[in-house]
Design a protein around this motif. Sequence first.
Motif, PDB file in Angstrom:
ATOM      1  N   GLU A   1     -21.035 -29.433 -26.005  1.00 35.82           N
ATOM      2  CA  GLU A   1     -20.371 -30.384 -25.110  1.00 35.82           C
ATOM      3  C   GLU A   1     -21.364 -31.398 -24.534  1.00 35.82           C
ATOM      4  N   SER A   2     -22.571 -30.941 -24.233  1.00 29.19           N
ATOM      5  CA  SER A   2     -23.578 -31.855 -23.683  1.00 29.19           C
ATOM      6  C   SER A   2     -23.909 -32.979 -24.661  1.00 29.19           C
TER       7      SER A   2
ATOM      8  N   THR B   1     -27.039 -38.729 -32.302  1.00 28.04           N
ATOM      9  CA  THR B   1     -26.357 -37.554 -31.744  1.00 28.04           C
ATOM     10  C   THR B   1     -25.520 -36.868 -32.819  1.00 28.04           C
TER      11      THR B   1
ATOM     12  N   GLY C   1     -22.367 -24.486 -24.134  1.00 32.87           N
ATOM     13  CA  GLY C   1     -22.316 -25.808 -23.521  1.00 32.87           C
ATOM     14  C   GLY C   1     -23.189 -26.889 -24.120  1.00 32.87           C
ATOM     15  N   VAL C   2     -24.103 -26.557 -25.007  1.00 33.01           N
ATOM     16  CA  VAL C   2     -24.975 -27.577 -25.590  1.00 33.01           C
ATOM     17  C   VAL C   2     -24.149 -28.510 -26.485  1.00 33.01           C
TER      18      VAL C   2
ATOM     19  N   LEU D   1     -20.905 -35.342 -24.793  1.00 33.15           N
ATOM     20  CA  LEU D   1     -20.782 -36.155 -23.576  1.00 33.15           C
ATOM     21  C   LEU D   1     -21.717 -37.360 -23.600  1.00 33.15           C
ATOM     22  N   ALA D   2     -22.830 -37.240 -24.302  1.00 34.45           N
ATOM     23  CA  ALA D   2     -23.728 -38.387 -24.441  1.00 34.45           C
ATOM     24  C   ALA D   2     -23.001 -39.531 -25.147  1.00 34.45           C
TER      25      ALA D   2
END
Length: 165
Positions: free
Chosen positions: A90-91, A55, A87-88, A94-95
């Motif tokens: 943050e996505s 990530t 938002g990508v 969040l992983a």
Amino acid sequence: MRDIIIEKLEERGVQIKEIAEIVYALQKPYSENLNIEECLESVHSVLEKREVQYTLLTGIALDKLTEEGKVEEPLASIIKRDEPLYGVDESLALAIANIYGTIGFTSFGYLDKNKFGAMERLDTSKDRVNTFLDDLVAGIASAASARIAHQKRNEQEKEAEKEVS
């Protein structure tokens, strides 16, 4: 791989100790005996996870490619502006935040709205694109904080069992 990740973070201006300081700020109100070494250990433990490493590689690469003009429009402008509805970023973060459960998720939300330390510096930088990196730092700190919270809870439960015995 963890060493490569640490090197890439440092190349982008992020020191592991800075992330540990965010973890400390998150967890200190709940752990009176907490020290920065525990927070550093927790950050290193999070960085050992392959999912986290991949990530981070992805987010850092997207920031760098955007900076270098290698991302097509209109995506490049969206990333450069850190468009609120994108938002990508943050996505991806969040992983990482979720690897130790929902406490990481809630900590991430707090950090995303109340950026301080390395996150604030990255978010306000005029020299570099850090759209992904500021959130990834928050994700690492949130996961490391959640890891400590789980460890402290386990310690409390063991102490309670000893008292009952």
